[in-house]
Scaffold this active site. Structure first.
Site, PDB file in Angstrom:
ATOM      1  N   HIS A 114      -7.667  -5.262  -1.466  1.00  0.00           N
ATOM      2  CA  HIS A 114      -6.447  -4.508  -1.168  1.00  0.00           C
ATOM      3  C   HIS A 114      -5.657  -5.176  -0.026  1.00  0.00           C
ATOM      4  CE1 HIS A 114      -3.931  -0.932  -1.005  1.00  0.00           C
ATOM      5  NE2 HIS A 114      -4.139  -0.839   0.298  1.00  0.00           N
ATOM      6  N   GLU A 162      -9.274  -3.837  -7.301  1.00  0.00           N
ATOM      7  CA  GLU A 162      -9.035  -2.726  -6.386  1.00  0.00           C
ATOM      8  C   GLU A 162      -8.690  -1.470  -7.190  1.00  0.00           C
ATOM      9  OE1 GLU A 162      -5.357  -2.222  -4.088  1.00  0.00           O
ATOM     10  OE2 GLU A 162      -4.837  -4.272  -4.682  1.00  0.00           O
ATOM     11  N   SER A 195       0.842  -1.205   0.000  1.00  0.00           N
ATOM     12  CA  SER A 195       0.000   0.000   0.000  1.00  0.00           C
ATOM     13  C   SER A 195       0.877   1.255   0.000  1.00  0.00           C
ATOM     14  CB  SER A 195      -0.955  -0.048   1.183  1.00  0.00           C
ATOM     15  OG  SER A 195      -1.985   0.902   1.045  1.00  0.00           O
TER      16      SER A 195
END
Length: 303
Positions: free
Chosen positions: A271, A241, A157
């Protein structure tokens, strides 16, 4: 160097564990976000959220606290004298949340595969905005790679932006990483405002880290950096995502300058599914560890 210019779609049926997890999924940020300018409130919120996410060590792959390059880290995997490939890991959490301890479900499995993992407890906003987190990840990497030892970089991320940003900066300084692996990475902050890439809470977290910096600064948005000269990069993202679009664009930009990016888009997942106790997470991280170890072992040590 060969390039991979098309995503690999990982088609599969979800495991029963993944189906059960999807049925009970909760909001990614389980506690109401405070005023991000209130440092004390943010510290309490971070501690409470991280505790809910989980910060327990893995008894099978214990992590040890070490300071590397002046930065606090959690270290797991084979001992230093074992000659295991090394990797620096940057956790996700929108920069403001998360920790090296929260990332143990990922780093423990990477370490169990044979990597010596240095997971960075980088400084976090609002006390420490950009470029503090990037500087910390880079400092750990350079401390390990200073004697020409091959070291890989990875992150999930927002940590994906830090890992790729550190790789770009290190490469420009003549210290190319052995390989890079990115899990559901955020790569371009300039594309976030007013878009569907992240929700409102995610945008607030990202803005908190960026502070007064230009979102298009390549150090903040490595998708906009010069990607030439990088080592091989593996990107794993969920096919549906929103951030997958940045991964697809990164692969195309990298291919245009001769950098190999293997992009895997996994169907039916979400995610950073890598954090969860699922067969799909085990498989993804085993493949990532193999990729990173192959890169590290292919880089010769220089005397």
């Amino acid at each position: 160097m060969s390039t991979d210019a098309a995503p690999v779609i990982r088609r599969h049926r979800l495991s029963s564990e993944a189906e059960a997890y999807k049925a009970r999924r909760k909001p990614s940020v389980p506690i109401t976000m405070p005023d991000l300018s209130d440092h004390a409130a943010v510290a309490r919120w971070r501690a409470e959220t991280n505790a809910l996410w989980g910060e327990d060590d893995d008894p099978h792959v214990p992590h040890r606290r070490e300071v590397i390059g002046g930065v606090a880290c959690l270290v797991a995997g084979p001992p230093p004298d074992a000659g295991a490939p090394m990797m620096v890991y940057a956790h996700g959490g929108g920069y403001v949340l998360g920790s090296a301890a929260v990332a143990i479900p990922i780093t423990a499995r990477l370490a169990a595969s044979g990597l010596r993992v240095m997971s960075v407890d980088y400084r976090q906003p609002p006390e420490h905005p950009f470029p503090a987190a990037l500087d910390d990840v880079l400092a750990v990497y350079l401390a390990l790679a200073g004697d020409d030892t091959p070291v890989a970089l990875a992150g999930d991320s927002s940590g994906g932006a830090l890992a790729l940003g550190a790789a770009v900066t290190a490469t420009a300084r003549g210290s190319q990483p052995a390989a890079v692996a990115l899990f559901s990475p955020l790569l371009d902050h300039a594309a976030v405002p007013g878009s569907s890439l992240v929700d409102d809470e995610g945008s607030r977290l990202i803005d908190c880290y960026a502070a007064d910096a230009d979102p298009a600064d390549p150090r903040l948005s490595p998708l906009r950096a010069d990607l030439s000269g990088l080592p091989a990069v593996l990107v794993q993202a969920a096919a549906d995502e929103p951030l997958a679009s940045q991964a697809v664009e990164m692969q195309a930009r990298a291919a245009a300058v001769g950098t190999s990016v293997t992009l895997q888009l996994w169907e039916h997942l979400w995610h950073t599914w890598h954090y969860h106790d699922l067969p799909e997470a085990d498989q993804a991280l085993t493949e990532a560890a193999t990729y990173l170890m192959s890169g590290a072992q292919s880089v010769p040590h220089r005397a």
